[in-house]
Scaffold this motif. Structure first.
Motif, PDB file in Angstrom:
ATOM      1  N   ALA A 134      -4.624   5.549  -1.822  1.00 46.79           N
ATOM      2  CA  ALA A 134      -3.170   5.459  -1.826  1.00 46.79           C
ATOM      3  C   ALA A 134      -2.533   6.780  -2.238  1.00 46.79           C
ATOM      4  O   ALA A 134      -1.510   7.196  -1.672  1.00 46.79           O
ATOM      5  CB  ALA A 134      -2.732   4.350  -2.778  1.00 46.79           C
ATOM      6  N   ILE A 163       2.315   2.172  -1.555  1.00 46.50           N
ATOM      7  CA  ILE A 163       1.448   2.298  -0.373  1.00 46.50           C
ATOM      8  C   ILE A 163       0.184   1.453  -0.550  1.00 46.50           C
ATOM      9  O   ILE A 163      -0.305   0.817   0.391  1.00 46.50           O
ATOM     10  CB  ILE A 163       1.106   3.778  -0.141  1.00 46.50           C
ATOM     11  N   ARG A 164      -0.351   1.439  -1.784  1.00 44.28           N
ATOM     12  CA  ARG A 164      -1.581   0.650  -2.016  1.00 44.28           C
ATOM     13  C   ARG A 164      -1.344  -0.843  -1.764  1.00 44.28           C
ATOM     14  O   ARG A 164      -2.168  -1.519  -1.167  1.00 44.28           O
ATOM     15  CB  ARG A 164      -2.053   0.874  -3.462  1.00 44.28           C
ATOM     16  N   TRP A 218      10.860   3.827   4.944  1.00 47.45           N
ATOM     17  CA  TRP A 218      10.992   3.995   3.493  1.00 47.45           C
ATOM     18  C   TRP A 218      11.658   5.329   3.175  1.00 47.45           C
ATOM     19  O   TRP A 218      11.378   6.354   3.845  1.00 47.45           O
ATOM     20  CB  TRP A 218       9.618   3.982   2.825  1.00 47.45           C
ATOM     21  N   GLU A 227       0.930  -2.106   0.144  1.00 48.26           N
ATOM     22  CA  GLU A 227       1.320  -2.381   1.526  1.00 48.26           C
ATOM     23  C   GLU A 227       0.128  -2.385   2.463  1.00 48.26           C
ATOM     24  O   GLU A 227       0.007  -3.244   3.341  1.00 48.26           O
ATOM     25  CB  GLU A 227       2.339  -1.326   1.989  1.00 48.26           C
ATOM     26  N   THR A 239       5.511   2.571   6.291  1.00 45.06           N
ATOM     27  CA  THR A 239       6.512   3.316   5.504  1.00 45.06           C
ATOM     28  C   THR A 239       7.437   4.135   6.378  1.00 45.06           C
ATOM     29  O   THR A 239       8.033   5.102   5.890  1.00 45.06           O
ATOM     30  CB  THR A 239       5.801   4.229   4.503  1.00 45.06           C
ATOM     31  N   ALA A 257      -0.343   3.356   7.257  1.00 42.10           N
ATOM     32  CA  ALA A 257       0.634   3.779   6.256  1.00 42.10           C
ATOM     33  C   ALA A 257       1.883   4.352   6.915  1.00 42.10           C
ATOM     34  O   ALA A 257       3.009   4.133   6.453  1.00 42.10           O
ATOM     35  CB  ALA A 257       0.011   4.808   5.315  1.00 42.10           C
ATOM     36  N   LEU A 275       8.395   6.404  -1.770  1.00 44.27           N
ATOM     37  CA  LEU A 275       7.069   6.682  -1.197  1.00 44.27           C
ATOM     38  C   LEU A 275       6.117   6.987  -2.344  1.00 44.27           C
ATOM     39  O   LEU A 275       5.828   8.148  -2.644  1.00 44.27           O
ATOM     40  CB  LEU A 275       7.167   7.848  -0.217  1.00 44.27           C
ATOM     41  N   LEU A 328      -2.821   9.148   0.723  1.00 37.85           N
ATOM     42  CA  LEU A 328      -1.833   8.818   1.769  1.00 37.85           C
ATOM     43  C   LEU A 328      -0.426   9.220   1.331  1.00 37.85           C
ATOM     44  O   LEU A 328       0.397   9.672   2.146  1.00 37.85           O
ATOM     45  CB  LEU A 328      -1.890   7.316   2.060  1.00 37.85           C
ATOM     46  N   ARG A 329      -0.116   9.069   0.029  1.00 40.77           N
ATOM     47  CA  ARG A 329       1.212   9.464  -0.450  1.00 40.77           C
ATOM     48  C   ARG A 329       1.446  10.964  -0.256  1.00 40.77           C
ATOM     49  O   ARG A 329       2.492  11.396   0.235  1.00 40.77           O
ATOM     50  CB  ARG A 329       1.329   9.098  -1.932  1.00 40.77           C
TER      51      ARG A 329
END
Length: 296
Positions: free
Chosen positions: A280, A269-270, A259, A272, A256, A252, A264, A283-284
């Motif tokens: 996701a 993210i999911r 980005w 990608e 990103t 991730a 974001l 991770l965000r």
């Protein structure tokens, strides 16, 4: 056999004699009737032959013809017999006819009866021409189209024909069949299957040849992506190695890195890194926290 034939001959001869005598008796009356309706000496002499002669012709036609034609001949015979009887009866009732002292065209005192008798006497010759010609034509046509005489010993020949074996009957030789030399059409691709057949000329029918048919199914090449028609079963899915949280976070970060903070999102993210929505979101939050620490 000879006695039977002689008896028939004698019977026919007696019939001819009786008919001849009856004709002579009737001839006198019909001749006087013809004189009374205006016929001359010759016509009056021939008049009985017209009436009674047609009766004899109709009798012969009755013996020869069959079916509807025979019925017609019987009707002609009956009609002329009745007409001759009426004229002979009138001749017996009017004595003046015997000495030819009757008025010309007068056969009865009552006018309607006289008109009917004159019409009858004058129409019989015309009817003899018509009906006589018709009867002769029917007799000639009947003899020309008559059935052939029966074959002697027909029952024996029929029995022999029935007892014959079918193998003895002649067999017709079939006509030679010209072989078709046209080639088969080329194989056509249908759907996502390709079938190929050997292209060879058709063999002759007289030479039986077995042609092996080989069919091979090949996946058709298509540039369009195949759409999913439903959820793919777990068994049919391609096994994918399970990643650890650190590996997901590392992927991730790399995906990103460029980005901005507003893009974001968990969904981005999911898509990608191809992970679950829960991972996701985690991770965000982690990446936003790291961006916030770096900015601070």
């Amino acid at each position: 056999m000879n006695l039977h034939r002689k008896g028939r001959t004698a019977l026919v001869l007696a019939l001819v004699i009786v008919v001849a005598m009856a004709f002579r008796v009737s001839w006198n009356a019909l001749r006087d009737i013809a004189n009374a309706v205006g016929a001359d000496h010759t016509a009056a002499t021939l008049y009985p032959f017209v009436v009674d002669g047609l009766m004899a012709l109709a009798l012969v036609a009755t013996l020869v013809l069959a079916g509807r034609d025979r019925t017609f001949a019987l009707r002609v015979l009956g009609t002329y017999t009745l007409a001759s009887l009426v004229l002979n009866y009138v001749h017996g009732l009017v004595p003046e006819l015997h000495g030819r002292t009757v008025d010309w065209g007068r056969l009865a005192e009552w006018d309607p009866a006289n008109w009917a008798l004159v019409l009858l006497a004058t129409s019989l010759p015309v009817g003899s021409i018509y009906f006589g010609s018709d009867l002769v034509a029917k007799v000639l046509h009947h003899r020309s189209t008559s059935i052939a005489p029966p074959i002697e010993n027909a029952e024996e020949s029929t029995q022999i024909e029935m007892n014959r074996s079918t193998a003895d009957l002649p067999e017709s030789t079939p006509k030679p069949i010209t072989p078709n030399a046209k080639a088969l059409p080329r194989p056509v691709t249908v759907g996502f299957l390709k079938s190929t057949l050997p292209l060879k000329p058709l063999p002759s029918i007289e030479q039986p040849v077995t042609v092996p048919l080989k069919r091979r199914a090949v996946a058709a090449e298509s540039s369009r992506p195949r759409r999913a028609t439903g959820r793919v079963p777990d068994v049919a899915r391609t096994p994918r190695p399970k990643r650890t949280p650190d590996e997901l976070l590392d992927e991730a970060r790399k995906a990103t890195a460029e980005w901005p903070v507003d893009k974001l999102t968990a969904e981005g993210i999911r898509r990608e890194v191809h992970t679950s929505p829960a991972n996701a979101r985690t991770l965000r939050d982690t990446l936003r926290a790291e961006r916030g620490l770096q900015v601070a």
